[in-house]
Motif scaffolding. Structure first.
Motif, PDB file in Angstrom:
ATOM      1  N   HIS A   1       0.819  -1.210   0.000  1.00 54.65           N
ATOM      2  CA  HIS A   1       0.000   0.000   0.000  1.00 54.65           C
ATOM      3  C   HIS A   1       0.858   1.267   0.000  1.00 54.65           C
ATOM      4  O   HIS A   1       0.501   2.259  -0.634  1.00 54.65           O
ATOM      5  CB  HIS A   1      -0.977  -0.026   1.174  1.00 54.65           C
TER       6      HIS A   1
ATOM      7  N   ILE B   1       0.827   4.720  -2.428  1.00 58.21           N
ATOM      8  CA  ILE B   1       0.783   6.086  -1.895  1.00 58.21           C
ATOM      9  C   ILE B   1       1.978   6.901  -2.402  1.00 58.21           C
ATOM     10  O   ILE B   1       1.839   8.052  -2.789  1.00 58.21           O
ATOM     11  CB  ILE B   1       0.746   6.034  -0.353  1.00 58.21           C
TER      12      ILE B   1
ATOM     13  N   GLY C   1      -0.914  -3.011  14.151  1.00 61.76           N
ATOM     14  CA  GLY C   1      -1.273  -2.579  12.800  1.00 61.76           C
ATOM     15  C   GLY C   1      -1.962  -1.220  12.827  1.00 61.76           C
ATOM     16  O   GLY C   1      -1.691  -0.354  11.981  1.00 61.76           O
ATOM     17  N   LEU C   2      -2.832  -1.020  13.807  1.00 60.51           N
ATOM     18  CA  LEU C   2      -3.497   0.283  13.943  1.00 60.51           C
ATOM     19  C   LEU C   2      -2.477   1.386  14.231  1.00 60.51           C
ATOM     20  O   LEU C   2      -2.591   2.500  13.705  1.00 60.51           O
ATOM     21  CB  LEU C   2      -4.561   0.222  15.051  1.00 60.51           C
TER      22      LEU C   2
ATOM     23  N   CYS D   1      -0.866   2.367  11.024  1.00 59.03           N
ATOM     24  CA  CYS D   1      -1.747   3.262  10.261  1.00 59.03           C
ATOM     25  C   CYS D   1      -1.707   4.678  10.831  1.00 59.03           C
ATOM     26  O   CYS D   1      -1.641   5.657  10.082  1.00 59.03           O
ATOM     27  CB  CYS D   1      -3.190   2.755  10.295  1.00 59.03           C
ATOM     28  N   ARG D   2      -1.750   4.796  12.160  1.00 59.64           N
ATOM     29  CA  ARG D   2      -1.685   6.132  12.771  1.00 59.64           C
ATOM     30  C   ARG D   2      -0.363   6.801  12.423  1.00 59.64           C
ATOM     31  O   ARG D   2      -0.325   8.004  12.139  1.00 59.64           O
ATOM     32  CB  ARG D   2      -1.852   6.029  14.296  1.00 59.64           C
TER      33      ARG D   2
ATOM     34  N   GLN E   1       1.453   6.265   9.757  1.00 59.33           N
ATOM     35  CA  GLN E   1       1.447   6.646   8.338  1.00 59.33           C
ATOM     36  C   GLN E   1       0.708   7.963   8.136  1.00 59.33           C
ATOM     37  O   GLN E   1       1.148   8.827   7.379  1.00 59.33           O
ATOM     38  CB  GLN E   1       0.797   5.541   7.502  1.00 59.33           C
ATOM     39  N   LEU E   2      -0.435   8.105   8.825  1.00 60.41           N
ATOM     40  CA  LEU E   2      -1.196   9.348   8.674  1.00 60.41           C
ATOM     41  C   LEU E   2      -0.462  10.519   9.321  1.00 60.41           C
ATOM     42  O   LEU E   2      -0.464  11.633   8.798  1.00 60.41           O
ATOM     43  CB  LEU E   2      -2.595   9.196   9.275  1.00 60.41           C
TER      44      LEU E   2
ATOM     45  N   THR F   1       2.018  11.773   6.934  1.00 64.03           N
ATOM     46  CA  THR F   1       1.490  12.659   5.892  1.00 64.03           C
ATOM     47  C   THR F   1       1.250  14.066   6.461  1.00 64.03           C
ATOM     48  O   THR F   1       1.371  15.049   5.743  1.00 64.03           O
ATOM     49  CB  THR F   1       0.165  12.138   5.280  1.00 64.03           C
ATOM     50  N   GLU F   2       0.942  14.122   7.764  1.00 66.53           N
ATOM     51  CA  GLU F   2       0.736  15.451   8.368  1.00 66.53           C
ATOM     52  C   GLU F   2       2.050  16.226   8.500  1.00 66.53           C
ATOM     53  O   GLU F   2       2.047  17.451   8.566  1.00 66.53           O
ATOM     54  CB  GLU F   2       0.073  15.311   9.743  1.00 66.53           C
TER      55      GLU F   2
END
Lengths: 344, 344
Positions: A95, A99, A159-160, A163-164, A166-167, A170-171
């Motif tokens: 993934h 991106i 895994g969560l 994801c946090r 990764q976001l 991006t910030e």
């Protein structure tokens, strides 16, 4: 930071002599090949197979196995749940490549370059699901069901966290002034959490008491962040041509990594401006790379970032003191030492 | 077929009186709101919250609850694992909308339209992981750990089937001659598997013997395929303007659905040619829609597809005969009847 790509380094022409724990990796790769042999009957399995093999360093499943061993767990039947952590990792790589629009991975076309965007999204989902199927399909007989439930929960929560992270990453894009603390929090989520979960998973599978599970978790989280910092540094470890495409990605995507953040903190006003231009303006990546390398050197930021990684490795190894001495604790320490100095 | 979007139908202006089981849905939505209240501290939770609320029909968690009840399970503590199946479903919707480039979902911007591609990929992954966290975080005390392990495995395998179905669907794109059998196999994977898993999950949570788990699984898989066929038919259930954007997607993306496949089988040579043109050429969707509607009517394909769905519903309800009679079996039968005739 770019998604950590271990396979490319493994095949680098200037690879040093393999360190000892890589023997364990080769055994795991054999298990991986055995488990996926013949699983080519449908497109999902074919794409998953493509994404998984040839494998990278498989540090996460190795950490599962060594953590299980060092708390006295029997290694039989552990390859399958250990590899589940690799499936989760590879899912994030598949993934991430969408991106980041990275067309190459481990020296060949990335999944989305080879199979297209739609298939790459679905295949990444498939590998995530494969993680939880592998953890629960045929758990080792001597592992109680309660431990399997804890294993699934630990893995899902990790895994969560990824994801946090990764976001959060991006910030931070484009923010040279976000600070070391936020970078470390992000790296802790994006990379540390899965290393931590791998160690915890091994300890749970090995039937460890809570204290040992936590000690191994603390080892893994620090190791993961140090590993990520070394990965950031590898991007500036030689001429761009040698390092290749994936490492361009952070610069290309304007992601601040630890060496760059430290350089920015330490730089003169003039050098800060040069960094900002290199980081923000759409100039050829070769030019940005040259400028950033120069400022990293001038400010001593490379060495400083290396010192942060080394400090984390020391902290990680301290955690191992809570565990019974033995061969597997030495193997974990060896992995930590490798993470601190790796050049591949 | 487009990804099934239940919320939009629920808010349709011409919605008939709600059927009885929708009361259960409202209770589940309250649980969903309670569980996600205050979870807005980070971007991942905010996006997940956006994707989950307002909720659709929540048929999958409803099937979990009714299946558990009808084998004698106590409903206390089941909302959380039941909602886990909804998380998995919504995860597939978030990723489907990226693949289909659908900008609207449930009457408002889809996740990727609202938050961008990268965040939508990560948020879909997050909801998948949330599924397994919710199944294992605090399972009801009277459910043994072995059952939780089976629950995780059933759910993960169903998710893998959904992925296989999605990839199979991409292989059928543009193929008006792929045949009813391949369509049914695809729908069984893409939609049937998760309905089946929801029923099995409920039966497992309720402590059912193998025979009842299988009966409920057989009920769910047939119900799911029938539900999908009704969804295909809803795309041609009125003037295009009333039906709205999501339903255009199948035609727009050249996906054969059951009514279209049956029309193609039954059509005259001239009508086949018209269908092919409507299906393959990049003409305005209004024009394709008018042609396809006309041929569907002329060939009786709409009625024939409805008959396939009705037959599956009859088969599904037959499976319920293996279960002890009671209120929940009636509720499941009611859901099945609704799926066969639903217009929203």
């Amino acid at each position: 930071m770019s998604a950590i790509d271990e396979g490319a380094h493994l095949r680098a022409a200037d690879r040093p002599n393999p360190v000892g724990f890589l023997d364990g990796r080769d055994l795991l790769e054999r298990d991986l090949l055995r488990l996926w042999q013949g699983r080519d009957g449908n497109l999902l399995d074919r794409i998953s197979h493509y994404a998984l093999v040839p494998a990278g360093k498989m540090l996460r499943p190795l950490l599962v196995l060594e953590s299980a061993r060092c708390v006295g767990g029997r290694p039989e039947g552990l390859a399958r749940p250990a590899l589940a952590l690799e499936y989760l990792h590879v899912s994030t790589l598949v993934h991430d490549d969408i991106i980041d629009e990275d067309d190459m991975r481990r020296g060949r076309p990335s999944v989305q370059a080879a199979f297209g965007l739609a298939s790459a999204i679905v295949a990444g989902d498939g590998l995530l699901l494969e993680t939880f199927a592998a953890l629960t399909d045929a758990p080792p007989e001597d592992v109680p069901a309660e431990a399997v439930v804890a294993l699934v929960n630990t893995t899902a929560e990790a895994g969560l966290s990824v994801c946090r992270g990764q976001l959060m990453e991006t910030e931070l894009v484009g923010d040279l002034d976000c600070g070391v603390e936020r970078y470390l929090a992000m790296a802790g989520l994006k990379t540390g959490a899965l290393f931590e979960a791998s160690c915890r998973a091994g300890a749970i599978l090995g039937g460890a008491p809570r204290e040992w599970i936590d000690a191994l978790g603390g080892f893994g989280s620090r190791l993961g962040v140090a590993f990520q910092i070394r990965d950031d540094l590898l991007a500036f470890d030689g001429p761009l041509a040698l390092i290749g495409k994936p490492q361009e990605s952070d610069l290309h995507n304007h992601r601040p990594t630890l060496p760059i953040l430290l350089a920015y903190q330490r730089a003169s006003a003039a050098d800060r401006e040069r960094l900002e231009r290199a980081f923000h303006e759409d100039q050829p990546v070769e030019k940005s790379y040259a400028v950033v390398s120069e400022v990293l050197e001038a400010t001593g930021a490379r060495a400083a970032a290396g010192e942060v990684a080394a400090g984390l490795i020391r902290q990680a190894k301290d955690r191992l003191a809570a565990l019974p001495a033995g061969e597997s604790v030495l193997a974990l320490a060896e992995i930590a030492d490798y993470a601190a100095r790796r050049r591949f």
